[in-house]
Design a protein around this motif. Structure first.
Motif, mmCIF file in Angstrom:
data_model
loop_
_atom_site.group_PDB
_atom_site.id
_atom_site.type_symbol
_atom_site.label_atom_id
_atom_site.label_comp_id
_atom_site.label_asym_id
_atom_site.label_seq_id
_atom_site.Cartn_x
_atom_site.Cartn_y
_atom_site.Cartn_z
ATOM 1 N N TRP A 3 0.816 -1.207 0.000
ATOM 2 C CA TRP A 3 0.000 0.000 0.000
ATOM 3 C C TRP A 3 0.851 1.259 0.000
ATOM 4 O O TRP A 3 0.492 2.274 -0.596
ATOM 5 C CB TRP A 3 -0.955 -0.008 1.199
ATOM 6 C CG TRP A 3 -2.003 -1.072 1.071
ATOM 7 C CD1 TRP A 3 -2.111 -2.206 1.808
ATOM 8 C CD2 TRP A 3 -3.070 -1.100 0.125
ATOM 9 N NE1 TRP A 3 -3.176 -2.956 1.380
ATOM 10 C CE2 TRP A 3 -3.786 -2.309 0.354
ATOM 11 C CE3 TRP A 3 -3.481 -0.241 -0.894
ATOM 12 C CZ2 TRP A 3 -4.897 -2.649 -0.403
ATOM 13 C CZ3 TRP A 3 -4.592 -0.595 -1.652
ATOM 14 C CH2 TRP A 3 -5.284 -1.787 -1.401
ATOM 15 N N LYS A 4 1.992 1.204 0.669
ATOM 16 C CA LYS A 4 2.910 2.341 0.629
ATOM 17 C C LYS A 4 3.393 2.587 -0.798
ATOM 18 O O LYS A 4 3.523 3.726 -1.242
ATOM 19 C CB LYS A 4 4.110 2.080 1.536
ATOM 20 C CG LYS A 4 3.824 2.232 3.019
ATOM 21 C CD LYS A 4 5.092 2.017 3.823
ATOM 22 C CE LYS A 4 4.821 2.172 5.316
ATOM 23 N NZ LYS A 4 6.052 1.949 6.114
ATOM 24 N N LEU A 5 3.666 1.499 -1.518
ATOM 25 C CA LEU A 5 4.123 1.599 -2.895
ATOM 26 C C LEU A 5 3.035 2.224 -3.779
ATOM 27 O O LEU A 5 3.328 3.059 -4.644
ATOM 28 C CB LEU A 5 4.497 0.209 -3.412
ATOM 29 C CG LEU A 5 5.103 0.139 -4.825
ATOM 30 C CD1 LEU A 5 6.368 0.977 -4.900
ATOM 31 C CD2 LEU A 5 5.402 -1.312 -5.183
ATOM 32 N N ILE A 6 1.793 1.858 -3.532
ATOM 33 C CA ILE A 6 0.676 2.417 -4.311
ATOM 34 C C ILE A 6 0.531 3.917 -4.040
ATOM 35 O O ILE A 6 0.396 4.718 -4.967
ATOM 36 C CB ILE A 6 -0.641 1.684 -3.987
ATOM 37 C CG1 ILE A 6 -0.618 0.289 -4.622
ATOM 38 C CG2 ILE A 6 -1.850 2.482 -4.492
ATOM 39 C CD1 ILE A 6 -1.841 -0.533 -4.338
ATOM 40 N N ILE A 7 0.583 4.303 -2.765
ATOM 41 C CA ILE A 7 0.438 5.731 -2.409
ATOM 42 C C ILE A 7 1.562 6.551 -3.024
ATOM 43 O O ILE A 7 1.340 7.647 -3.558
ATOM 44 C CB ILE A 7 0.414 5.907 -0.879
ATOM 45 C CG1 ILE A 7 -0.826 5.222 -0.280
ATOM 46 C CG2 ILE A 7 0.423 7.383 -0.508
ATOM 47 C CD1 ILE A 7 -2.142 5.768 -0.821
ATOM 48 N N ARG A 8 2.785 6.019 -2.988
ATOM 49 C CA ARG A 8 3.908 6.740 -3.597
ATOM 50 C C ARG A 8 3.739 6.836 -5.109
ATOM 51 O O ARG A 8 4.106 7.849 -5.726
ATOM 52 C CB ARG A 8 5.222 6.035 -3.248
ATOM 53 C CG ARG A 8 5.600 6.180 -1.777
ATOM 54 C CD ARG A 8 7.011 5.732 -1.521
ATOM 55 N NE ARG A 8 7.386 5.927 -0.132
ATOM 56 C CZ ARG A 8 8.615 5.754 0.350
ATOM 57 N NH1 ARG A 8 9.582 5.357 -0.483
ATOM 58 N NH2 ARG A 8 8.875 5.961 1.625
ATOM 59 N N SER A 9 3.192 5.797 -5.691
ATOM 60 C CA SER A 9 2.961 5.812 -7.137
ATOM 61 C C SER A 9 1.914 6.860 -7.510
ATOM 62 O O SER A 9 2.025 7.543 -8.527
ATOM 63 C CB SER A 9 2.499 4.435 -7.613
ATOM 64 O OG SER A 9 3.493 3.465 -7.396
ATOM 65 N N VAL A 10 0.889 6.987 -6.665
ATOM 66 C CA VAL A 10 -0.177 7.954 -6.921
ATOM 67 C C VAL A 10 0.378 9.371 -6.995
ATOM 68 O O VAL A 10 0.001 10.159 -7.866
ATOM 69 C CB VAL A 10 -1.273 7.859 -5.829
ATOM 70 C CG1 VAL A 10 -2.220 9.057 -5.890
ATOM 71 C CG2 VAL A 10 -2.069 6.560 -5.976
ATOM 72 N N PHE A 11 1.281 9.709 -6.076
ATOM 73 C CA PHE A 11 1.788 11.086 -6.006
ATOM 74 C C PHE A 11 3.181 11.238 -6.624
ATOM 75 O O PHE A 11 3.889 12.206 -6.347
ATOM 76 C CB PHE A 11 1.806 11.555 -4.542
ATOM 77 C CG PHE A 11 0.427 11.643 -3.946
ATOM 78 C CD1 PHE A 11 -0.424 12.674 -4.283
ATOM 79 C CD2 PHE A 11 -0.027 10.654 -3.076
ATOM 80 C CE1 PHE A 11 -1.696 12.751 -3.752
ATOM 81 C CE2 PHE A 11 -1.298 10.721 -2.533
ATOM 82 C CZ PHE A 11 -2.139 11.765 -2.875
ATOM 83 N N ARG A 12 3.538 10.294 -7.451
ATOM 84 C CA ARG A 12 4.841 10.376 -8.103
ATOM 85 C C ARG A 12 4.863 11.491 -9.148
ATOM 86 O O ARG A 12 5.821 12.237 -9.255
ATOM 87 C CB ARG A 12 5.148 9.020 -8.763
ATOM 88 C CG ARG A 12 6.522 8.937 -9.373
ATOM 89 C CD ARG A 12 6.787 7.505 -9.756
ATOM 90 N NE ARG A 12 7.984 7.373 -10.565
ATOM 91 C CZ ARG A 12 8.433 6.217 -11.024
ATOM 92 N NH1 ARG A 12 7.766 5.104 -10.736
ATOM 93 N NH2 ARG A 12 9.519 6.162 -11.765
ATOM 94 N N HIS A 13 3.798 11.577 -9.931
ATOM 95 C CA HIS A 13 3.662 12.669 -10.891
ATOM 96 C C HIS A 13 2.536 13.564 -10.341
ATOM 97 O O HIS A 13 1.372 13.397 -10.672
ATOM 98 C CB HIS A 13 3.294 12.123 -12.278
ATOM 99 C CG HIS A 13 3.531 13.100 -13.382
ATOM 100 N ND1 HIS A 13 2.919 14.331 -13.409
ATOM 101 C CD2 HIS A 13 4.317 13.040 -14.502
ATOM 102 C CE1 HIS A 13 3.290 14.987 -14.496
ATOM 103 N NE2 HIS A 13 4.150 14.222 -15.176
#
Length: 385
Positions: free
Chosen positions: A4-14
């Motif tokens: 889930w941390k990976l998903i959240i970081r992916s969401v706000f990556r761009h």
């Protein structure tokens, strides 16, 4: 947890892209919420119709009156508990823009047929004993700043007589969603004025509301009432309150259908926007997904990673959209308060927003997630873009 941390970081990556996508989803979901609430408000009278209430009107059209003598004949039918008569007055309060529903009714017995209108015994007694008494809904009284005892003059528009009324009570709805913008005054007061001014329009009712003992026999009561006046100069059409309300809604079927189509189109548009975002995201990260595969992560993990990011974007946007829909609905109602006295967002609509947000997020992720899950490692590592 790490997933889930990976998903959240992916969401706000761009961040800019994510912000614009979330903003688009939020606006679409808020619009969807208001449109669905608008459809529900349109059917409000139908939803709150009581099974034990019938409406008798002129068979030709509601604009034609019925003789007041019909009331006593309807009362004699076995199983009829109460009968109330009413007329739409349609007067003007100070200015034409101050429109509100105005009914001349046959005293508190008429109001007793509607237990959802809550009044005190003292207010009912005053309404019955004072010829010029009137009753207003709580929202209507708040709109004009009325209080009990105020004098309310109305200028006749449909009828060539003016009335000067004294506010005897302010009713409230027994539950949320009840119309609190109606206005009632005494039929006999209006009738006296009509006898003097236009006697041929006196001693008539616009409709009769009939409360019956057994709602399961509503069809039989309707037939029996109409049979009383068959082949008369003013034949009647009696139907359940729900059918009566549906008759009004049917006049605007095209409008309601258009609103429903637009609400679906809003979801379709945001689905394409989110799908485009996820397609760009997946294309940019093709080599990264190939590296993850090379490290031993299976196609299922890649699929869940992309789908999780898409659903997260959609759910965040949906949550924001649900929150802003409440002030948005208040602004919307102020513009249409004359026509939509009750405009409340139901919990079911909020639940529907979250369900739709989840499904839109999942649907938008399917094409890129499926492609990235199946792309060979060598092809993914060679991808540039």
């Amino acid at each position: 947890m790490e997933f889930w941390k990976l998903i959240i970081r992916s969401v706000f990556r761009h961040r800019l892209r994510s912000f614009l996508t979330i903003l688009g989803v939020a606006a679409a979901m808020a619009a969807f919420c208001i449109l669905r609430t608008l459809v529900a408000a349109w059917y409000l009278g139908v939803d709150f119709a009581s099974a034990d209430r019938l409406v008798t009107r002129n068979k030709t059209s509601l604009i034609y009156m019925l003789p007041v003598a019909y009331e006593q004949r309807i009362r004699q039918i076995t199983g009829v508990k109460r009968v109330g008569r009413g007329i739409w007055y349609g007067g003007i309060y100070k200015d034409k823009k101050n429109f509100f529903a105005q009914y001349a009714i046959s005293g508190s017995e008429y109001l007793s047929i509607y237990p959802e209108f809550v009044l005190s015994d003292a207010e009912r007694k005053t309404f019955d004993t004072e010829r010029k008494a009137c009753i207003a809904g709580r929202k209507l009284a708040k709109r004009f700043g009325w209080k009990v005892g105020d004098v309310i003059p109305l200028k006749g528009a449909i009828f060539p007589v003016n009335v000067e009324l004294t506010l005897a009570g302010i009713y409230r709805g027994a539950t949320t969603g009840i119309d609190e913008t109606a206005f009632f005054f005494r039929w006999d007061y209006l009738n006296e004025l009509l006898k003097v001014s236009v006697s041929d329009r006196a001693d008539k009712a616009g409709w009769y509301v009939v409360q019956v003992a057994d709602p399961d026999r509503a069809a039989e009561y309707c037939e029996e009432i109409d049979a009383l006046f068959r082949n008369s100069l003013a034949e009647t059409l009696t139907e359940t309150e729900k059918a009566f309300q549906l008759g009004f809604v049917a006049m605007t079927d095209a409008i309601v259908a258009s609103i429903q189509v637009v609400s679906v189109m809003v979801i379709g548009i945001i689905l394409f926007v989110l799908a485009n975002t996820m397609a760009m995201t997946a294309r940019e990260r093709t080599s990264e997904y190939a590296v993850l595969k090379a490290l031993g992560f299976g196609p299922g993990f890649i699929f869940m990673l992309i789908a999780g990011e898409s659903v997260a974007l959609s759910m965040i946007g949906g949550t924001i959209g649900a929150l802003i829909s409440f002030p948005g609905a208040r602004i919307f109602q102020k513009q249409l308060e004359l026509y939509l006295p009750v405009f409340e967002i139901k919990p079911l609509v909020i639940v529907l927003i979250f369900v739709v947000s989840f499904l839109v997020g999942l649907a938008a992720a399917l094409p890129p997630a499926w492609r990235m899950a199946r792309i060979p490692i060598s092809e993914g590592l060679a991808h540039v873009g």
